[in-house]
Design a protein around this motif. Sequence first.
Motif, PDB file in Angstrom:
ATOM      1  N   ALA A 150       0.821  -1.216   0.000  1.00  0.00           N
ATOM      2  CA  ALA A 150       0.000   0.000   0.000  1.00  0.00           C
ATOM      3  C   ALA A 150       0.849   1.258   0.000  1.00  0.00           C
ATOM      4  O   ALA A 150       0.426   2.308  -0.490  1.00  0.00           O
ATOM      5  N   GLU A 151       2.063   1.159   0.551  1.00  0.00           N
ATOM      6  CA  GLU A 151       2.949   2.320   0.656  1.00  0.00           C
ATOM      7  C   GLU A 151       3.764   2.545  -0.610  1.00  0.00           C
ATOM      8  O   GLU A 151       4.452   3.570  -0.723  1.00  0.00           O
ATOM      9  N   GLY A 152       3.725   1.579  -1.527  1.00  0.00           N
ATOM     10  CA  GLY A 152       4.623   1.622  -2.668  1.00  0.00           C
ATOM     11  C   GLY A 152       3.920   1.914  -3.976  1.00  0.00           C
ATOM     12  O   GLY A 152       2.902   2.615  -4.033  1.00  0.00           O
ATOM     13  N   THR A 153       4.453   1.324  -5.064  1.00  0.00           N
ATOM     14  CA  THR A 153       4.010   1.679  -6.407  1.00  0.00           C
ATOM     15  C   THR A 153       3.543   0.480  -7.220  1.00  0.00           C
ATOM     16  O   THR A 153       3.286   0.618  -8.415  1.00  0.00           O
ATOM     17  N   GLY A 154       3.447  -0.699  -6.606  1.00  0.00           N
ATOM     18  CA  GLY A 154       2.924  -1.843  -7.330  1.00  0.00           C
ATOM     19  C   GLY A 154       3.998  -2.802  -7.793  1.00  0.00           C
ATOM     20  O   GLY A 154       5.084  -2.877  -7.222  1.00  0.00           O
ATOM     21  N   GLU A 155       3.703  -3.523  -8.872  1.00  0.00           N
ATOM     22  CA  GLU A 155       4.524  -4.664  -9.251  1.00  0.00           C
ATOM     23  C   GLU A 155       5.516  -4.390 -10.379  1.00  0.00           C
ATOM     24  O   GLU A 155       6.273  -5.278 -10.760  1.00  0.00           O
ATOM     25  N   LEU A 199       5.172 -12.387   3.629  1.00  0.00           N
ATOM     26  CA  LEU A 199       5.177 -12.243   5.089  1.00  0.00           C
ATOM     27  C   LEU A 199       6.129 -11.120   5.479  1.00  0.00           C
ATOM     28  O   LEU A 199       7.323 -11.171   5.164  1.00  0.00           O
ATOM     29  N   ASP A 200       5.592 -10.112   6.156  1.00  0.00           N
ATOM     30  CA  ASP A 200       6.395  -8.955   6.509  1.00  0.00           C
ATOM     31  C   ASP A 200       7.606  -9.360   7.344  1.00  0.00           C
ATOM     32  O   ASP A 200       7.514 -10.240   8.208  1.00  0.00           O
ATOM     33  N   TYR A 201       8.723  -8.722   7.076  1.00  0.00           N
ATOM     34  CA  TYR A 201      10.022  -8.928   7.732  1.00  0.00           C
ATOM     35  C   TYR A 201      10.686 -10.245   7.332  1.00  0.00           C
ATOM     36  O   TYR A 201      11.768 -10.564   7.818  1.00  0.00           O
ATOM     37  N   SER A 472      -3.809  -3.016   5.925  1.00  0.00           N
ATOM     38  CA  SER A 472      -2.635  -2.627   5.155  1.00  0.00           C
ATOM     39  C   SER A 472      -1.635  -1.961   6.080  1.00  0.00           C
ATOM     40  O   SER A 472      -1.977  -1.486   7.153  1.00  0.00           O
ATOM     41  N   GLY A 473      -0.390  -1.902   5.617  1.00  0.00           N
ATOM     42  CA  GLY A 473       0.652  -1.299   6.426  1.00  0.00           C
ATOM     43  C   GLY A 473       1.489  -2.354   7.121  1.00  0.00           C
ATOM     44  O   GLY A 473       1.331  -3.564   6.906  1.00  0.00           O
ATOM     45  N   GLU A 474       2.374  -1.908   7.972  1.00  0.00           N
ATOM     46  CA  GLU A 474       3.380  -2.780   8.566  1.00  0.00           C
ATOM     47  C   GLU A 474       2.754  -3.914   9.394  1.00  0.00           C
ATOM     48  O   GLU A 474       1.809  -3.702  10.159  1.00  0.00           O
ATOM     49  N   ALA A 475       3.296  -5.115   9.195  1.00  0.00           N
ATOM     50  CA  ALA A 475       2.928  -6.307   9.972  1.00  0.00           C
ATOM     51  C   ALA A 475       1.464  -6.700   9.802  1.00  0.00           C
ATOM     52  O   ALA A 475       0.847  -7.217  10.726  1.00  0.00           O
ATOM     53  N   ASN A 507      -9.450  -0.508  -0.727  1.00  0.00           N
ATOM     54  CA  ASN A 507      -8.444  -1.538  -0.485  1.00  0.00           C
ATOM     55  C   ASN A 507      -7.035  -0.964  -0.513  1.00  0.00           C
ATOM     56  O   ASN A 507      -6.799   0.097  -1.093  1.00  0.00           O
ATOM     57  N   GLY A 508      -6.097  -1.719   0.074  1.00  0.00           N
ATOM     58  CA  GLY A 508      -4.692  -1.331   0.084  1.00  0.00           C
ATOM     59  C   GLY A 508      -3.808  -2.300  -0.658  1.00  0.00           C
ATOM     60  O   GLY A 508      -2.586  -2.244  -0.538  1.00  0.00           O
ATOM     61  N   ARG A 509      -4.396  -3.168  -1.432  1.00  0.00           N
ATOM     62  CA  ARG A 509      -3.659  -4.175  -2.209  1.00  0.00           C
ATOM     63  C   ARG A 509      -4.589  -4.702  -3.289  1.00  0.00           C
ATOM     64  O   ARG A 509      -5.788  -4.420  -3.275  1.00  0.00           O
ATOM     65  N   ALA A 510      -4.058  -5.476  -4.216  1.00  0.00           N
ATOM     66  CA  ALA A 510      -4.938  -6.204  -5.125  1.00  0.00           C
ATOM     67  C   ALA A 510      -5.684  -7.263  -4.338  1.00  0.00           C
ATOM     68  O   ALA A 510      -5.129  -7.887  -3.428  1.00  0.00           O
TER      69      ALA A 510
END
Length: 720
Positions: A150-155, A199-201, A472-475, A507-510
């Motif tokens: 969600a914080e970025g620019t996609g794929e 999976l985050d991190y 959406s967002g961290e973790a 939404n914050g993702r596909a």
Amino acid sequence: MSIRIDALMAQMTVEEKVGQLNVTADMVRPFAPDINPVANEQNADQVLQLIRDGKVGSLFNGKGKHGAVELQRVAVKESRLGIPVILAADVIHGMSTVFPIPLGETASFEPDLARRTARATAVEATAQAIHWTYAPAIDVTRDQRWSRGAEGTGEDTLVACRFGAARVQGFQGETLTAEDALLATAKHYVAYGASLAGLDYNTVDIAPQTLRDVHLPPFQAAVNAGVASVMSSFNDINGVPASANKPLLVDVLRGEWKFNGITISDYTSEMELVAHGYAEDMKDAVLKAFMAGLDLSLQSGLYLEHLPALVKEGQVPMWRLDQAVRRMLELKERIGLLDDPYRSLRMQDITAEQLEQHEDLARESAKRSIVMLKNESRVLPLKKSGQRIAVIGPFGRDRDNIEGCWTLFGDASRYVSLEDGLRAAVTDESDLTFVDGCGLEEGIEGGIEAAIAAARQADVVILALGEPQRYSGEAQSRIEITLPAVQQRLADAISDAGKPVVALIRNGRALALHGGVRKADALLITWFLGSQTGHATADVLFGDYSPSGRLPVSFPQASGQQPYYYNHPRTGRPELPDIKEFKTRWREIPHEALYPFGHGLTYGDVRYNATELNADVMPRGGSICVSATVTNAGERVIEEVVQLYIHDRVASRVRPVRELKGFEKIAIEPGQSVEVSFEINESMLEFTDVDGVRRAEPGAFDVWIAPSCVAGTPGRFTLA
């Protein structure tokens, strides 16, 4: 070299030098504990004493001029050398005025729009005594389970390059000494978006060539745009944590790209080298991170605790300490802080006129970010009068999920909900009926029954559904990238009510869309659009603006397709319609997206002619021109995102089925035909080969000018 910095460093003790590398939370003002784990917690008096002792170079997550002036006064007047501090914050997609989440704004396919919203953000942030933001995030995200997409620019890499550079330019402005210049930070360096299983991190296990061709270029683009700082990511890369990865932090960033700014850990990421099993203890973690090229420590306090001893013991040479300190002091000099410690701390509050301009920009950005995926029977645009509209779903009246993730300073009193926007747009508010039907994640007794009854009384239904913004967002990684179950049940029930349905998805993702949502007559992706959500959505729904957004991420058929991205390599047994088995497929679904990267509809009727080339052969060092005629056969002015794709047919490494190499958004009048051209040069054909050398190989290439990654009629040329 700066004579002033030389003089300062000549006076500094080792402890004061290390202090310049310590970035700590400003406990004088709240620092958003909800979005960061508690680490190295200190009270306001302790922080002020550290400043007096010359042991703080920067403070983060503050807000408000009064406290900032006091902090700077202590640094300048009460510390031995009077070196001012830099004040930083996570200002990601807006300050008091909130713009769409970066992924959503990327759907505009307008980098200049991102530059303008970043500029407005910088104006508001610096007026609140912030010099430095930890943005933009330019991670390429190929797995939609990962929550920080969600914080970025996609794929896509090219999109990340262009939007990353634009946001850097917007934040920093024309000159860093301007009071409204906001230092930018390219993050997360690097390949954070490639975390295994989304999976985050998590660990990143990646081919060096993929790292080079997909994940590093956006950071190089940010460096070329003059970004002031680069933040290391939490993940390891092929077994070496990013925060102690010398080949990336020094060899690539400093050596190849000539980056002259500052590197900073993500929040306590150098401390986490111990948990990785890469460092024996905290002192060892500091040694490995610092000697690998990580200049600043964010929040852990470990540099302050261990670097002086490491220097005294000779494990950290003085040249390396001086190198990092000089970089930090040069940064302060570059923004004019050494000449004027109160830079950005005297600025007047944002005026009502400026806020109005920023709200207009927020509305523009939001409506340009909306992607219309489907519009059967031309159910859209809706009518402003004489049409009974039932707005059903938990986002119809919601005010708590407007801003999206990573918004710390938004002025909620100015947020425009979907209900607000619709009521302002229609001629007679009695044409609107609002029924929640369910909560975001929980049912409401009798809710679905009430929603069905409202739908049957209406001429058209708006389904207002989506993810809660905390998904959406961290973790916040997800296993199933679907709507919450209760919302899916509501959508399915309304789908059976027999009325035209317009689904608005926040939404914050596909997402993998199913049942009643997939069956909707019209389907719009509205992301988290920020302050002007309601007005911008109404602009599109009622036809005041023809939707022009395009998907920066592929929407899958099902969650189990992840990771899925449009520019996947060819396989030896491709998915072909005339082959029934023994091909790259799933048993249940085809090997394709539900809605592909680059897809999006307008209120026009857009037609593309075949791709044409001005030559069949491109000589080495030369270029060719490709073009296509795009026609608006509809009755409305539209904006079309024209996309250029290339495929290398035979190469020493298996190449993607298509790669985006250019895009342009153009306005087309009704009945107008426009010829759109792109120049292709040899550098656009390059990739990193098996020996790690970036080059273009001779041979045949397919090229498309198309409205998405799966459309268009290709041309062909040969690189000699």
